[in-house]
Design an enzyme around this catalytic site. Structure first.
Site, mmCIF file in Angstrom:
data_model
loop_
_atom_site.group_PDB
_atom_site.id
_atom_site.type_symbol
_atom_site.label_atom_id
_atom_site.label_comp_id
_atom_site.label_asym_id
_atom_site.label_seq_id
_atom_site.Cartn_x
_atom_site.Cartn_y
_atom_site.Cartn_z
ATOM 1 N N GLU A 269 -39.873 -13.325 30.564
ATOM 2 C CA GLU A 269 -39.508 -11.961 29.889
ATOM 3 C C GLU A 269 -40.690 -11.035 29.737
ATOM 4 O O GLU A 269 -41.881 -11.523 29.220
ATOM 5 C CB GLU A 269 -39.012 -12.189 28.706
ATOM 6 C CG GLU A 269 -37.881 -13.085 28.445
ATOM 7 C CD GLU A 269 -37.263 -13.258 27.103
ATOM 8 O OE1 GLU A 269 -37.614 -12.861 26.135
ATOM 9 O OE2 GLU A 269 -36.134 -13.995 27.234
ATOM 10 N N GLU A 319 -28.052 -5.139 24.366
ATOM 11 C CA GLU A 319 -26.987 -6.205 23.756
ATOM 12 C C GLU A 319 -26.841 -5.644 22.007
ATOM 13 O O GLU A 319 -27.885 -5.909 21.391
ATOM 14 C CB GLU A 319 -27.447 -7.660 24.114
ATOM 15 C CG GLU A 319 -27.600 -7.948 25.260
ATOM 16 C CD GLU A 319 -28.428 -9.260 25.628
ATOM 17 O OE1 GLU A 319 -27.728 -10.335 25.356
ATOM 18 O OE2 GLU A 319 -29.448 -9.061 25.921
ATOM 19 N N LYS A 322 -27.019 -8.886 19.395
ATOM 20 C CA LYS A 322 -28.132 -9.860 19.297
ATOM 21 C C LYS A 322 -28.397 -9.829 17.906
ATOM 22 O O LYS A 322 -28.534 -8.838 16.714
ATOM 23 C CB LYS A 322 -29.404 -9.363 20.061
ATOM 24 C CG LYS A 322 -29.123 -9.428 21.441
ATOM 25 C CD LYS A 322 -30.382 -9.479 22.274
ATOM 26 C CE LYS A 322 -31.056 -10.868 22.174
ATOM 27 N NZ LYS A 322 -32.490 -11.020 22.720
ATOM 28 N N GLU A 330 -34.520 -5.393 18.389
ATOM 29 C CA GLU A 330 -34.097 -6.317 19.414
ATOM 30 C C GLU A 330 -32.796 -5.902 19.989
ATOM 31 O O GLU A 330 -32.471 -6.655 20.961
ATOM 32 C CB GLU A 330 -33.506 -7.470 18.327
ATOM 33 C CG GLU A 330 -33.391 -8.941 18.868
ATOM 34 C CD GLU A 330 -34.765 -9.431 20.178
ATOM 35 O OE1 GLU A 330 -35.700 -8.986 19.676
ATOM 36 O OE2 GLU A 330 -34.548 -10.314 20.922
#
Ligand SMILES: *[C@@H]1O[C@H](CO)[C@@H](O)[C@H](O)[C@H]1NC(C)=O
Ligand SMILES: *[C@@H]1O[C@H](CO)[C@@H](O)[C@H](O)[C@H]1NC(C)=O
Ligand SMILES: *[C@@H]1O[C@H](CO)[C@@H](O)[C@H](O)[C@H]1NC(C)=O
Ligand SMILES: *[C@@H]1O[C@H](CO)[C@@H](O)[C@H](O)[C@H]1NC(C)=O
Ligand SMILES: *[C@@H]1O[C@H](CO)[C@@H](O)[C@H](O)[C@H]1NC(C)=O
Length: 490
Positions: A269, A319, A322, A330
């Site tokens: 990542e 997203e 999350k 985040e």
């Protein structure tokens, strides 16, 4: 042994081809993390088309979901499937469980044409915030999955790995050369690294310069990027002018120190968020991601590990479900927004050398309407505060806050943003725009230059969010209708 040697020969040939491509065409494979913790997910086939359109050749998944894997069949896209941390204990305890996991989630899909290359066993299981919960299960789970891959005849084609946060190592001297594994997990890390090395498997590390900046207000901003730094780190004969190289080489030093200097590395990542924090914005995200792509496109690698870098951007798409425990940023790591639209210009340095990302095709949106605070509503209404906190708790208000994209809204704008977020998340159901009569539906876009009031995408019927919506609506009904009534009775 023979096997091992064959494997090494083949991978060094592959390495040469990749370097050659990187050098000649500026073509160097980049991967992307494809997470699915979103309330309204883009259809997997749409995402796969988007990957192809953007020349992204590899994806890293966090589970082994059928819809996602089926969409990846016969696409030529390489896949890392994932095992969530909560499955580790079961897989560690029982070889048969691991055998079933491999059979259902690897063999089956390989037979159907999915190019699975890696199994990620756990996701950052040794994060300090987990208080050691996964310390005992990760390594046995890794061993059992490897044994199951061997039994299935797949161990040459599919390699195991454990994506780890860079917090598993550190430096005693604040310089990369002082790198070693964290004291509390030192022996465990060596067992795992030896196991990976023995099986020709890579070490996967997630590196986050953004978090360095987020955690330390005195962190030199330029050092997080790739354009040189007025305060580089001089380590012997090497000068480090960006934290990515320094962090990566701290790992290489740790591996070398313990006799595993040849283990291959995957950067599992790497990325930068666009909202939810003062340093999370499209300008910084573009600067970081473009800097990173340029940095790796010459295949020079890092001072201690020259050669191509195998990396997966974090992440592909935002997203909205999350956990915000790490921070409000985040939910904003995507290079694409929730609807598959690019957030900024980015040249991924793939074959096309295109300076723009290509948006997801054929996206259907819900109607052009929004839920906002009634203009006539009184700001002193005691129902406002609980309504906003309810909406924000169920939906997503991470773009409201100091120096975020919607940080400049006034009080009414803030409330409307919260109401709309809840309304869109619930598929524009009229009942999700109630809020004790404080809210109303409008066809006039309340967005400002920086703050976007989203319209949700239409993911069609028959998906699970519908069911959940019903549940949430009845909960909403409970809080707003039943509870006050009950309280009034008491
Ligand atoms: C890719 O595009 C950039 C400009 O965006 C250009 O400077 C570079 O030479 C191009 N590289 C190749 C290999 O075409
Ligand atoms: C395969 O993966 C899915 C998704 O992660 C999981 O729900 C399922 O339990 C796995 N199957 C087996 C047999 O372990
Ligand atoms: C870890 O421990 C802290 C402090 O005891 C606690 O607040 C936290 O909830 C724990 N986290 C997990 C994941 O167990
Ligand atoms: C690393 O690889 C090189 C060349 O392939 C070899 O000479 C060296 O012994 C290896 N080192 C270790 C620690 O395995
Ligand atoms: C809007 O909401 C955010 C987040 O709750 C808060 O930090 C900010 O102060 C609010 N702004 C106004 C003008 O109320």
């Amino acid at each position: 042994m023979m096997h091992q040697q064959f494997e090494m020969g083949r991978s060094s040939e592959l390495l040469k081809v990749v370097s050659w491509l990187c050098l000649v065409g500026g073509v160097c494979g980049i991967g992307a993390n494809w997470g699915t913790q979103a309330s309204h997910r883009l259809p997997p086939r749409t995402v796969v088309q988007m990957l192809k359109d953007n020349g992204i050749q590899k994806v890293k998944l966090f589970d082994a979901e059928d819809r996602t894997l089926s969409a990846l069949a016969k696409t030529g896209i390489q896949v890392m499937v994932g095992i969530p941390n909560d499955m580790l204990a079961g897989l560690a305890a029982d070889e048969k469980t691991a055998g079933r996991w491999v059979s259902k989630n690897v063999s089956k899909y390989i037979n159907n044409g999915v190019d699975i290359r890696y199994v990620a066993v756990g996701n950052e299981p040794f994060l300090e915030t987990y208080n050691g919960t996964f310390l005992r299960s990760t390594y046995p789970a890794l061993q059992n999955i490897q044994a199951a891959l061997i039994a299935a005849g797949l161990s040459n084609q599919v390699k195991v790995t454990v994506p780890l946060n860079a917090d598993v190592y550190g430096s005693s001297s604040d310089k990369p050369s002082g790198g070693d594994f964290r004291t509390d997990i030192h022996d465990l890390m060596l067992s795992i690294v030896k196991f990976l090395n023995d099986n020709g498997a890579p070490f996967t590390v997630n590196i986050y310069p953004f978090i360095s900046l987020y955690n330390d207000p005195n962190f030199p901003v330029d050092y997080a990027f790739f354009e040189g730094s007025p305060t580089p780190i001089v380590d012997g004969t090497i000068t480090y002018s960006n934290v990515f190289d320094a962090n990566h080489d701290t790992l290489i030093a740790a591996l070398q120190k313990n006799g595993f200097g040849n283990v291959s590395i995957i950067v599992g990542e790497i990325g930068w968020p666009t909202d939810g924090d003062i340093n999370a914005n499209p300008l910084f995200a573009q600067r970081f991601n473009q800097g990173f792509m340029n940095h790796i496109s010459n295949s020079n690698g890092t001072p201690l590990r020259p050669g191509p870098i195998d990396a997966y951007l974090f992440s592909l798409i935002d997203e909205d479900e999350k956990s915000v425990q790490p921070g409000n940023f985040e939910r904003h790591w995507g290079i694409f927004a929730y609807d598959g639209s690019p957030k900024y210009q980015l040249n991924l340095r793939t074959a096309s050398n295109s300076s723009t990302l290509i948006r997801a095709k054929d996206i259907k949106y819900l109607d052009r309407k929004w839920c906002v605070l009634k203009p006539s509503a009184n700001l002193d209404d005691s129902e406002i505060a609980p309504s906003v906190s309810y909406a924000c708790g169920k939906a997503d208000c991470t773009s409201l806050g100091y120096k975020t994209s919607c940080g400049d809204l006034d009080v009414r704008g803030n409330i409307s943003y919260a109401f709309n977020s809840y309304y869109q998340k619930n598929g524009q159901d009229d009942r999700a725009c109630g809020f004790s009569g404080l809210a109303t539906i409008t066809e006039k876009d309340p967005s400002t230059t920086t703050c976007k009031f989203n319209i949700m995408i239409d993911v069609g019927s028959g998906t699970s969010w519908k069911t959940r919506t019903q549940m949430e609506l009845s909960l909403n009904f409970f809080w707003y209708m039943v509870l006050p009534f009950t309280l009034a009775l008491v």
